[in-house]
Design a protein around this motif. Structure first.
Motif, PDB file in Angstrom:
ATOM      1  N   PRO A  95      41.472  46.019  20.844  1.00 15.70           N
ATOM      2  CA  PRO A  95      40.204  46.439  21.372  1.00 15.70           C
ATOM      3  C   PRO A  95      39.325  45.320  21.299  1.00 15.70           C
ATOM      4  CG  PRO A  95      40.830  47.864  19.310  1.00 15.70           C
ATOM      5  CD  PRO A  95      41.782  46.835  19.343  1.00 15.70           C
ATOM      6  N   ARG A  96      38.497  45.241  22.203  1.00 17.55           N
ATOM      7  CA  ARG A  96      37.655  43.979  22.796  1.00 17.55           C
ATOM      8  C   ARG A  96      36.173  44.064  21.957  1.00 17.55           C
ATOM      9  NH1 ARG A  96      37.355  43.225  28.867  1.00 17.55           N
ATOM     10  NH2 ARG A  96      36.678  41.183  28.197  1.00 17.55           N
ATOM     11  N   SER A  97      36.200  44.853  21.169  1.00 16.34           N
ATOM     12  CA  SER A  97      34.670  45.130  20.606  1.00 16.34           C
ATOM     13  C   SER A  97      34.673  44.087  19.435  1.00 16.34           C
ATOM     14  CB  SER A  97      34.528  46.508  20.071  1.00 16.34           C
ATOM     15  OG  SER A  97      35.723  46.725  18.971  1.00 16.34           O
ATOM     16  N   TRP A  98      33.474  43.603  18.901  1.00 18.72           N
ATOM     17  CA  TRP A  98      33.032  42.820  18.218  1.00 18.72           C
ATOM     18  C   TRP A  98      33.585  43.468  16.626  1.00 18.72           C
ATOM     19  CZ3 TRP A  98      29.938  42.741  13.583  1.00 18.72           C
ATOM     20  CH2 TRP A  98      29.873  41.548  12.980  1.00 18.72           C
ATOM     21  N   LYS A  99      33.368  44.500  16.397  1.00 18.33           N
ATOM     22  CA  LYS A  99      33.564  45.320  15.064  1.00 18.33           C
ATOM     23  C   LYS A  99      35.060  45.350  14.962  1.00 18.33           C
ATOM     24  CE  LYS A  99      32.824  49.819  17.141  1.00 18.33           C
ATOM     25  NZ  LYS A  99      31.865  50.890  17.179  1.00 18.33           N
ATOM     26  N   ALA A 100      36.043  45.425  16.108  1.00 17.72           N
ATOM     27  CA  ALA A 100      37.347  45.628  15.806  1.00 17.72           C
ATOM     28  C   ALA A 100      38.061  44.347  15.289  1.00 17.72           C
ATOM     29  CB  ALA A 100      38.082  46.022  17.192  1.00 17.72           C
ATOM     30  N   ALA A 101      37.370  43.265  15.407  1.00 28.31           N
ATOM     31  CA  ALA A 101      37.972  41.950  14.910  1.00 28.31           C
ATOM     32  C   ALA A 101      37.499  41.845  13.286  1.00 28.31           C
ATOM     33  CB  ALA A 101      37.517  40.795  15.759  1.00 28.31           C
ATOM     34  N   LEU A 102      36.688  42.548  12.969  1.00 27.47           N
ATOM     35  CA  LEU A 102      36.236  42.440  11.622  1.00 27.47           C
ATOM     36  C   LEU A 102      37.267  42.159  10.333  1.00 27.47           C
ATOM     37  CD1 LEU A 102      32.599  44.190  11.297  1.00 27.47           C
ATOM     38  CD2 LEU A 102      33.004  41.760  10.871  1.00 27.47           C
ATOM     39  N   VAL A 103      38.015  43.509  10.407  1.00 29.04           N
ATOM     40  CA  VAL A 103      38.928  43.401   9.249  1.00 29.04           C
ATOM     41  C   VAL A 103      39.751  42.184   8.941  1.00 29.04           C
ATOM     42  CG1 VAL A 103      41.074  44.750   8.453  1.00 29.04           C
ATOM     43  CG2 VAL A 103      38.975  45.999   9.190  1.00 29.04           C
ATOM     44  N   PRO A 104      40.548  41.649  10.121  1.00 24.03           N
ATOM     45  CA  PRO A 104      41.303  40.644  10.155  1.00 24.03           C
ATOM     46  C   PRO A 104      40.419  39.288   9.680  1.00 24.03           C
ATOM     47  CG  PRO A 104      41.720  41.648  12.159  1.00 24.03           C
ATOM     48  CD  PRO A 104      40.782  42.227  11.621  1.00 24.03           C
ATOM     49  N   PHE A 105      39.292  39.236  10.174  1.00 19.69           N
ATOM     50  CA  PHE A 105      38.234  38.043   9.675  1.00 19.69           C
ATOM     51  C   PHE A 105      37.814  38.345   8.027  1.00 19.69           C
ATOM     52  CE2 PHE A 105      33.813  37.030   8.922  1.00 19.69           C
ATOM     53  CZ  PHE A 105      34.032  35.469   9.259  1.00 19.69           C
ATOM     54  N   LEU A 106      37.554  39.428   8.000  1.00 19.82           N
ATOM     55  CA  LEU A 106      37.183  39.434   6.500  1.00 19.82           C
ATOM     56  C   LEU A 106      38.498  39.591   5.361  1.00 19.82           C
ATOM     57  CD1 LEU A 106      34.898  42.637   6.912  1.00 19.82           C
ATOM     58  CD2 LEU A 106      34.141  40.135   6.321  1.00 19.82           C
ATOM     59  N   ALA A 107      39.565  39.742   6.061  1.00 16.55           N
ATOM     60  CA  ALA A 107      40.908  39.500   5.258  1.00 16.55           C
ATOM     61  C   ALA A 107      41.288  38.149   5.240  1.00 16.55           C
ATOM     62  CB  ALA A 107      41.814  40.483   5.798  1.00 16.55           C
ATOM     63  N   ARG A 108      40.496  37.125   5.998  1.00 12.87           N
ATOM     64  CA  ARG A 108      40.982  35.811   5.953  1.00 12.87           C
ATOM     65  C   ARG A 108      42.446  35.620   6.420  1.00 12.87           C
ATOM     66  NH1 ARG A 108      36.377  36.245   5.965  1.00 12.87           N
ATOM     67  NH2 ARG A 108      34.878  34.901   4.470  1.00 12.87           N
ATOM     68  N   ILE A 109      42.860  36.401   7.315  1.00 17.52           N
ATOM     69  CA  ILE A 109      44.117  36.078   7.936  1.00 17.52           C
ATOM     70  C   ILE A 109      44.060  34.721   8.754  1.00 17.52           C
ATOM     71  CG2 ILE A 109      46.007  37.025   9.598  1.00 17.52           C
ATOM     72  CD1 ILE A 109      44.930  40.041   8.545  1.00 17.52           C
ATOM     73  N   PRO A 110      44.956  33.841   8.538  1.00 17.15           N
ATOM     74  CA  PRO A 110      44.715  32.503   9.128  1.00 17.15           C
ATOM     75  C   PRO A 110      44.593  32.534  10.591  1.00 17.15           C
ATOM     76  CG  PRO A 110      46.486  32.498   7.515  1.00 17.15           C
ATOM     77  CD  PRO A 110      46.190  33.974   7.623  1.00 17.15           C
ATOM     78  N   GLU A 111      45.594  33.297  11.151  1.00 16.55           N
ATOM     79  CA  GLU A 111      45.649  33.258  12.682  1.00 16.55           C
ATOM     80  C   GLU A 111      45.251  34.643  13.260  1.00 16.55           C
ATOM     81  OE1 GLU A 111      49.387  32.274  14.497  1.00 16.55           O
ATOM     82  OE2 GLU A 111      49.460  30.523  13.086  1.00 16.55           O
ATOM     83  N   ARG A 112      44.081  34.571  14.321  1.00 15.75           N
ATOM     84  CA  ARG A 112      43.382  35.883  14.700  1.00 15.75           C
ATOM     85  C   ARG A 112      43.263  35.814  16.194  1.00 15.75           C
ATOM     86  NH1 ARG A 112      40.431  34.059  10.480  1.00 15.75           N
ATOM     87  NH2 ARG A 112      38.647  33.569  11.759  1.00 15.75           N
ATOM     88  N   ALA A 113      44.176  36.859  16.936  1.00 20.41           N
ATOM     89  CA  ALA A 113      44.164  36.588  18.372  1.00 20.41           C
ATOM     90  C   ALA A 113      43.514  37.635  19.164  1.00 20.41           C
ATOM     91  CB  ALA A 113      45.489  36.149  18.715  1.00 20.41           C
TER      92      ALA A 113
END
Length: 346
Positions: free
Chosen positions: A91-109
């Motif tokens: 998904p292209r929404s801001w909130k959809a990217a939160l979980v990988p960011f909060l999980a500190r996954i090194p690469e997030r595309a």
């Protein structure tokens, strides 16, 4: 030898999109043999993901449409910390990217959208002309950017697993009889501008039943009244809307000879189990979200005002569907029938 990557996909929120996402999952497993693939997805999608051999883990995210749910996202992210190397956010929404960011996954595309500059480490521009289909956009994020830019890459077709034992028990429990079945899906979550008239479904069902077929209406609880309108006064017609789980719908669709369907999530499910699809398009476009199968017949008038992608016809007439009459759809079903049933004695 490099260790196989641990990949996480933040999945979409609609049935059809989740089915199309399997094309990405297949691509990732082909590109990265031995990789672990996890999917963050709404809880309703677990029965669909369970039918995809490529998915190793499902991490339910119980957040409703339009709901922010920061606490829930934090809890899911906490469970994912240290477990994945790369995340792909569909998904292209801001909130959809939160979980990988909060999980500190090194690469997030993911694709650019909603000012996600701090949340993604790889932000790709979206060329809507080159990536002119939803499924292309999904698969592109599983490829190196230089390979995906022009949209000229292979798209593996989704294929959901089917349970023969479930089919047998469902036929018995629901009293479906032995006639070859035509499935009908009158629903479309997006809105009425994607829904073929119910009286057309009813007329088509009556003709097919007279020819020796049975008709099964499939959909969710909200589609039950539509199903009642279609089966009214017809023998060998079964309104199953709201009567089956999503997993059971997968097996029932695979048990149908063909389906006649609006552009809907269940259309994509039917395509992914190999059933012949008679796909009816109104306000949407078969060029953008086609059934991903080589076994489909597209019914689309392509009027001057189509596709408008509106929930309700902005011109007030919905001629893109009202002028798509029963006869051509009936002929297409009969032409595509593997078995033409013998008429039962009256």
């Amino acid at each position: 030898m490099a260790e196989a990557p641990r990949l996480l996909v933040v999945g979409p929120s609609w049935v059809g999109d989740m089915v199309m996402a399997q094309s990405l999952f297949i691509t990732l497993k082909r590109r990265h043999p031995g990789a672990t693939l996890g999917v963050v997805a709404p809880p309703w999608s677990e029965p669909i993901l369970a039918r995809m051999a490529e998915v190793d883990e499902v991490h339910p995210l119980a957040v409703g449409h339009g709901e922010f749910g920061l606490g829930i996202r934090r809890a899911v992210a906490q469970r994912l910390k240290g477990r994945f190397d790369r995340a792909i956010v569909l998904p292209r929404s801001w909130k959809a990217a939160l979980v990988p960011f909060l999980a500190r996954i090194p690469e997030r595309a993911g694709f650019l959208g909603e000012q996600r500059y701090g949340l993604l480490t790889e932000r790709r521009p979206l060329d809507k002309k080159a990536l002119d289909q939803t499924v292309k956009r999904f698969v592109a994020l599983g490829l190196p950017e230089n390979e995906a830019a022009d949209g000229a890459f292979d798209i593996p077709l989704p294929r959901l697993a089917v349970s023969g034992d479930s089919q047998d028990s469902l036929r018995e429990r629901l009293g479906l009889g032995g006639r070859p079945a035509i499935g009908m899906m009158p629903g479309a979550e997006y809105g009425p501008a994607k829904q073929w008239p119910l009286e057309y479904f009813h007329a088509l069902a009556a003709r097919l039943i007279e020819d020796g077929f049975a008709v099964r209406i499939l959909g969710g609880p909200r589609d039950h009244p539509a199903g009642e309108a279609i089966v009214a006064g017809l023998a060998h017609a079964h309104n199953l809307c709201g009567e089956t789980s999503l997993a059971e719908a997968v097996d029932l669709l695979a048990d149908c000879e063909q389906v006649v369907t609006n552009d809907s999530g269940l259309m994509h499910v039917a395509a992914a189990v190999g059933t012949r699809v008679q796909a009816i398009y109104g306000s949407s476009s078969p060029a953008y979200t086609p059934p991903l199968t080589g076994n489909a017949h597209i019914h689309y008038l392509g009027l001057y005002c189509s596709p408008c992608f509106k929930r309700v016809c902005p011109l007030g007439h919905t001629n893109c569907l009202n002028h798509l009459y029963v006869d051509p759809v009936y002929r297409a079903v009969r032409d595509g029938a593997e078995r033409i049933p013998a008429l039962e004695p009256q």
